[in-house]
Scaffold this active site. Structure first.
Site, short mmCIF file in Angstrom:
data_model
loop_
_atom_site.label_atom_id
_atom_site.label_comp_id
_atom_site.label_asym_id
_atom_site.label_seq_id
_atom_site.Cartn_x
_atom_site.Cartn_y
_atom_site.Cartn_z
N GLN A 235 19.74 38.26 28.07
CA GLN A 235 18.79 39.17 28.73
C GLN A 235 17.84 38.40 29.65
O GLN A 235 17.07 39.00 30.40
CB GLN A 235 17.98 39.95 27.68
CG GLN A 235 18.79 41.04 26.99
CD GLN A 235 18.00 41.86 26.00
OE1 GLN A 235 18.39 41.98 24.84
NE2 GLN A 235 16.90 42.47 26.42
N ARG A 382 13.70 47.77 21.51
CA ARG A 382 12.87 48.74 22.23
C ARG A 382 11.45 48.75 21.71
O ARG A 382 10.88 49.82 21.45
CB ARG A 382 13.48 50.14 22.04
CG ARG A 382 14.47 50.48 23.15
CD ARG A 382 14.86 51.92 23.12
NE ARG A 382 15.11 52.39 24.47
CZ ARG A 382 16.27 52.87 24.90
NH1 ARG A 382 17.29 52.96 24.09
NH2 ARG A 382 16.40 53.28 26.13
N CYS A 383 10.87 47.56 21.58
CA CYS A 383 9.53 47.57 21.00
C CYS A 383 8.49 46.92 21.90
O CYS A 383 7.33 46.90 21.56
CB CYS A 383 9.54 46.88 19.65
SG CYS A 383 9.38 45.12 19.79
N GLU A 758 11.23 51.47 26.88
CA GLU A 758 10.77 51.26 25.51
C GLU A 758 10.09 52.50 24.94
O GLU A 758 10.11 52.73 23.73
CB GLU A 758 9.75 50.11 25.48
CG GLU A 758 10.26 48.81 26.05
CD GLU A 758 10.78 47.87 24.98
OE1 GLU A 758 10.65 48.20 23.80
OE2 GLU A 758 11.31 46.82 25.33
N1 PCD Z 1 9.09 54.94 36.46
C1 PCD Z 1 10.36 54.58 36.21
C2 PCD Z 1 10.60 53.59 35.22
C3 PCD Z 1 11.89 53.22 34.98
N2 PCD Z 1 12.91 53.79 35.64
C4 PCD Z 1 14.29 53.33 35.38
O1 PCD Z 1 14.54 53.33 34.01
C5 PCD Z 1 15.26 52.14 33.61
C6 PCD Z 1 14.43 51.31 32.56
O2 PCD Z 1 13.32 50.74 33.20
P1 PCD Z 1 12.23 49.87 32.48
O3 PCD Z 1 11.43 50.72 31.55
O4 PCD Z 1 11.52 49.10 33.50
O5 PCD Z 1 13.03 48.89 31.50
P2 PCD Z 1 13.95 47.62 31.88
O6 PCD Z 1 13.10 46.40 31.90
O7 PCD Z 1 14.81 47.94 33.01
O8 PCD Z 1 14.88 47.60 30.61
C7 PCD Z 1 14.42 47.07 29.39
C8 PCD Z 1 14.42 48.19 28.32
O9 PCD Z 1 15.60 48.98 28.45
C9 PCD Z 1 15.85 49.89 27.37
N3 PCD Z 1 16.89 50.76 27.71
C10 PCD Z 1 18.22 50.37 27.55
N4 PCD Z 1 19.18 51.14 28.05
C11 PCD Z 1 20.45 50.77 27.90
N5 PCD Z 1 21.43 51.59 28.39
N6 PCD Z 1 20.81 49.62 27.28
C12 PCD Z 1 19.88 48.81 26.76
O10 PCD Z 1 20.23 47.68 26.19
C13 PCD Z 1 18.53 49.17 26.87
N7 PCD Z 1 17.51 48.39 26.31
C14 PCD Z 1 16.23 49.01 26.14
C15 PCD Z 1 15.19 47.95 25.96
S1 PCD Z 1 15.02 47.26 24.43
MO1 PCD Z 1 13.71 45.32 24.61
O11 PCD Z 1 14.90 44.25 25.09
O12 PCD Z 1 13.62 45.25 22.71
O13 PCD Z 1 12.22 44.34 24.68
S2 PCD Z 1 13.17 46.45 26.66
C16 PCD Z 1 14.35 47.56 26.95
C17 PCD Z 1 15.50 51.34 34.88
O14 PCD Z 1 16.76 51.64 35.38
C18 PCD Z 1 14.43 51.87 35.82
O15 PCD Z 1 14.71 51.71 37.12
C19 PCD Z 1 12.67 54.77 36.60
O16 PCD Z 1 13.61 55.32 37.18
N8 PCD Z 1 11.38 55.15 36.87
CU LIG Z 2 10.37 44.59 22.10
#
Ligand code: PCD
Ligand SMILES: [Cu+]
Length: 804
Positions: A235, A382-383, A758
């Site tokens: 990433q 997703r924190c 997130e």
């Molecule tokens: N106002 C606005 C904002 C935003 N957007 C869109 O929506 C999306 C997202 O963005 P953002 O919020 O800026 O974010 P990024 O940086 O691009 O990415 C990152 C995130 O992303 C989410 N989501 C998702 N989806 C998918 N399909 N796969 C994945 O793996 C994933 N991962 C998850 C996570 S866990 Mo961490 O790493 O725990 O810190 S952090 C995270 C991109 O396409 C953009 O361009 C729009 O349209 N408008």
């Molecule tokens: Cu996170």
């Protein structure tokens, strides 16, 4: 009127900001033409697999590799002894700790990497793994962080005498750090003097991002040219290149890191894993490419987990419900190594956003990081750096406070929201919220679900239940969250010393099409679609004529990668800024072509026109061509720009989520009747992509809240290492989502956009959990730990005496 229509038509043709442009990457993905790490196959390539520890804590007495080596097709078996001369048997983690690459004298969690087998194919490698004989001597296991802090058992013998860690003093041999923010004294005073105080232990259990594609890498060392190419599920490819260079001593220009398509990252692919290091070493040793691909069990048992935060909260208020103070003390279970992927200065991430959407005059947080015999990791899924934990904590505390006050929880929120005119708002824990309009969003949400009506229906159902007419209860789960995304200002955010800016480089081709390269990397978010839209609006070329490329460090400008919803706030800003540089040069070219002064032309959607004479214009396409085929005095040929963007602040998206749930008291089954999600992510680039992000994010949130869990027994056995045990949501569990939005642009972002990826997880988990709690509120339930699977819900009812 005609002019207006014509301008709108030209605008639409660009498919720029605000357009629900179809995702361009999906043509490839839906036809099986994605190019994932396991699709990388090179001539003569070997395959690696790990011998992993069956024990959670044990001394490694001996490792006998002879039988494995004797197996036909096995090329090498690496152990810590082989890595030691290279200084690679341990590696630095992103959190300033170090981690064993291969077991060095002992193992600290079940599934830990002990030896790396390299063979002609993956099957032989797996067979050889079985033939490696490791003698272990088991040691006492610590899976509970509170006990770990009291125990004589030393987990990390390598640092047992070190009184200082990467984040200050260590109080005990199993203690990692204490991190504090806020005014402790003033908070104690406020809570001490308060009319009402609510206190609760809120646990956010250990879970796992579990991307469908597990982690992997292919390393190819070209000894003749001294070049290392590394493909992998990264990433943050540039950071991996820098780390690989520092570790291996290979100069950075001789390392090329490529992230191909990634099958979901969710934070699981931010950290550096032993598999990456071992594939590199094996390629250097054998002189041929080496591939390492995890299986599902490897992924669930040994790669970055999420959460595992014990949050002791105290919140105080006046009798009328005005909050006067908040104190939170967290015991954070980091597992065997602190491999949390946070910005360096923040060992607990941005947990101090825990004051949430509320105007709380004083607050204090303290976080203690603790070692246990569990897998390392800790910030994924997703924190955005512990914001989910923080949002869950405050949104539970608000509900508990509402109980304590005998108040409606929607009203309690309303009277404590930060008001629109208070932005930019300085929080008691040090953040400057850039913008927000919580009351508008809240009212819109309550109205959309007919909150009053729901409460009436709930009361009726309760009456029927009490009268013995029904066995169902209704829960109304409210949440108003404030996110903090877009790390981050270089002045206080870095990863291993690399400031967290991001970048975009654009090249316009003579025929008026373009390629833009970014320092981020999509894992499914749709960057190829949305970043082209930002540019289309900035430079007036159709999004369809703009290629977005990410993930190859030989071509992309340096960037810090994609996680914590930072791509839009940071790389998205860089993209807009680079576009503006292109436009500035285009203006000079247009003026020259139109034979007027620079200041006498003005921008109009896809062209520069002479002020007051709109029929005299040059389109961006004309300009692009001219940039390459005309000698323009004082202007260099070509049309390119690069921008490195250091955001002045983070962005603060927010949302109002409501989960309406029916609960069967006798079976513990729940049915989500309605799930309403209002998100405010500022300027919306692509509404359809945003909807997709919200659907995916809420699905993951509900999965976590209703069952996903990485559970250990007291011997440290991971009980949820397969998809038989680790809950993966399907269409069956997914309700019909009702998405909605308000738009409060970020005042400092060039196009006003905030992140959104997130948010749905941050809001979704408390919405579900609050619904469960709300259903049982009339019977005195205050706090019950997630995941709220049917059994646990049944158990709540049982404990409350509802089955009698
Ligand atoms: N106002 C606005 C904002 C935003 N957007 C869109 O929506 C999306 C997202 O963005 P953002 O919020 O800026 O974010 P990024 O940086 O691009 O990415 C990152 C995130 O992303 C989410 N989501 C998702 N989806 C998918 N399909 N796969 C994945 O793996 C994933 N991962 C998850 C996570 S866990 Mo961490 O790493 O725990 O810190 S952090 C995270 C991109 O396409 C953009 O361009 C729009 O349209 N408008
Ligand atoms: Cu996170």
């Amino acid at each position: 009127m005609k002019d207006l229509d014509e301008r709108e038509e030209r605008k639409d043709a660009l498919k720029g900001l605000g357009c629900s442009r179809k995702r361009v990457e999906d043509a490839r993905f839906t036809q099986g033409k994605g190019n994932y790490i396991d699709d990388v196959n090179l001539p003569g390539m070997l395959h690696g697999d790990f011998v992993r520890s069956p024990y959670a804590h044990a001394r490694v007495v001996s490792i006998d590799t002879s039988a494995a080596m004797a197996l036909d097709g096995v090329v090498a078996v690496l152990t810590a002894k082989d890595l030691e001369p290279l200084g690679l048997h341990w590696m630095p983690t992103l959190a300033g700790d170090k981690q064993m690459v291969l077991a060095d004298g002992k193992v600290l969690f079940q599934g830990q990497e002990v030896a790396f087998v390299v063979a002609k194919d993956r099957y032989i490698a797996a067979d050889a793994v079985e033939l490696v004989e490791v003698e272990y001597e088991d040691l006492p296991v610590l899976v509970n962080p509170f006990e770990a802090l009291k125990s004589d058992v030393v987990l990390r013998e390598d640092i047992k005498d070190e009184k200082e860690g990467a984040h200050g003093a260590r109080k005990h041999h199993n203690h990692i750090f204490t991190w504090e923010e806020g005014d402790k004294e003033a908070t104690e005073q406020a809570i001490g003097a308060a009319e009402v105080v609510a206190e609760e232990m809120v646990y956010y259990h250990r879970t796992h991002p579990c991307p469908l594609e597990p982690c992997g890498s292919v390393a190819s060392m070209d000894k003749v040219n001294g070049k290392l190419t590394l493909w992998g599920t990264f990433q943050a490819p540039h950071v991996v290149r820098t780390v690989a260079s520092l570790l291996s001593g290979i100069e950075e220009h001789n390392i090329r890191v490529i992230s191909p398509d990634i099958g979901g990252g969710f934070g699981n692919k931010v950290g550096v894993y032993p598999g990456y290091v071992c594939s590199i070493v094996a390629s250097i040793v054998t002189g041929v490419p080496v591939k390492w691909i995890e299986d599902r069990m490897d992924n669930l048992m040994a790669t970055a987990f999420a959460r595992d935060y014990w949050m002791k909260g105290r919140i105080s208020a006046t009798k009328e419900g005005k909050i006067t103070g908040l104190d939170v003390h967290v015991t954070a279970d980091h597992g065997a190594f602190d491999a949390c992927a946070d910005p360096t200065k923040f060992p607990a991430g941005f947990f101090h956003i825990v004051t949430g959407s509320y105007d709380i005059p004083v607050a204090h947080v303290a976080v203690d990081g603790v070692y246990t015999n569990k897998a390392p990791g800790g910030v994924a899924y997703r924190c955005s750096f512990r914001v989910t934990e923080a949002a869950y904590c405050i949104e539970r505390m608000i509900e508990v406070l509402a109980i304590e006050l005998g108040m409606d929880a929607a009203e309690l929120r309303r009277i404590n929201f930060i008001k629109k005119d208070q932005f930019p708002y300085q929080s008691a824990l040090g953040w400057e919220y850039d913008s927000g309009d919580y009351h508008t969003a809240w009212d819109k949400a309550l109205k959309a679900v007919d909150y009053e009506g729901l409460r009436k229906e709930q009361a009726q159902m309760l009456e029927d239940f009490k009268a013995g007419k029904s066995r169902k209860l209704l829960g109304i789960g409210l949440t108003h969250f404030t996110e903090i995304v877009g790390a981050g200002p270089v002045k206080n955010c870095d990863i291993l010393g690399m400031g967290m800016f991001d970048s975009c480089e654009i090249r316009i081709h003579p025929t008026g099409s373009a390629i833009a390269r970014l320092g981020t990397i999509s894992q499914g978010q749709g960057h190829a679609t949305t970043f082209a839209q930002i540019l289309a609006s900035e430079i007036g070329l159709p999004a369809d004529s703009i290629t977005i490329e990410e993930g190859d460090t030989d071509t992309a400008p340096y960037g810090l990668g994609t996680y914590g919803s930072r791509s839009t706030p940071v790389a998205g800003a860089a993209t807009a800024m680079a576009g503006r540089k292109i436009r500035a040069k285009a203006q000079m070219i247009a003026a020259y072509l139109l034979e007027v002064h620079d200041d006498d032309v003005e921008w109009d959607v896809d062209r520069f026109a002479v002020k007051g004479a709109p029929e005299r214009f040059k389109t961006m396409k004309d300009i692009a061509y001219a940039a390459y085929n005309q000698a323009i005095p004082g202007v260099e040929p070509g049309l390119e720009a690069v921008s490195y963007y250091d955001p002045p602040n983070m962005t603060y998206p927010f949302g109002a989520y409501i989960c309406v749930m029916e609960i069967d008291v006798d079976t513990g089954e729940h049915k989500i009747r309605q799930f309403y999600a209002l998100d405010d992510c500022g300027t919306r680039i692509n509404p359809m992509v945003i909807d997709g992000q919200v659907h995916g994010g809420v699905t993951e949130a509900l999965a976590i809240a209703m069952g996903q869990e990485i559970a250990y027994d007291e011997m440290g056995n991971c009980k949820t290492g397969t998809l038989m045990d680790f809950f993966l949501p399907t269409a069956v569990e997914v309700p019909n989502y009702q998405t909605d939005h308000t738009v409060t642009p970020s005042p400092h972002h060039p196009i006003g956009a905030k992140g959104v990826g997130e948010s749905p997880n941050v809001g979704g988990v408390p919405a579900f959990s609050n619904a469960v709690h709300d259903a049982f509120r009339p019977f005195g339930l205050r706090q019950s730990h997630m995941p709220h699977d049917h059994w646990r819900i049944w158990k709540i009812a049982q404990t409350l005496g509802l089955h009698d």
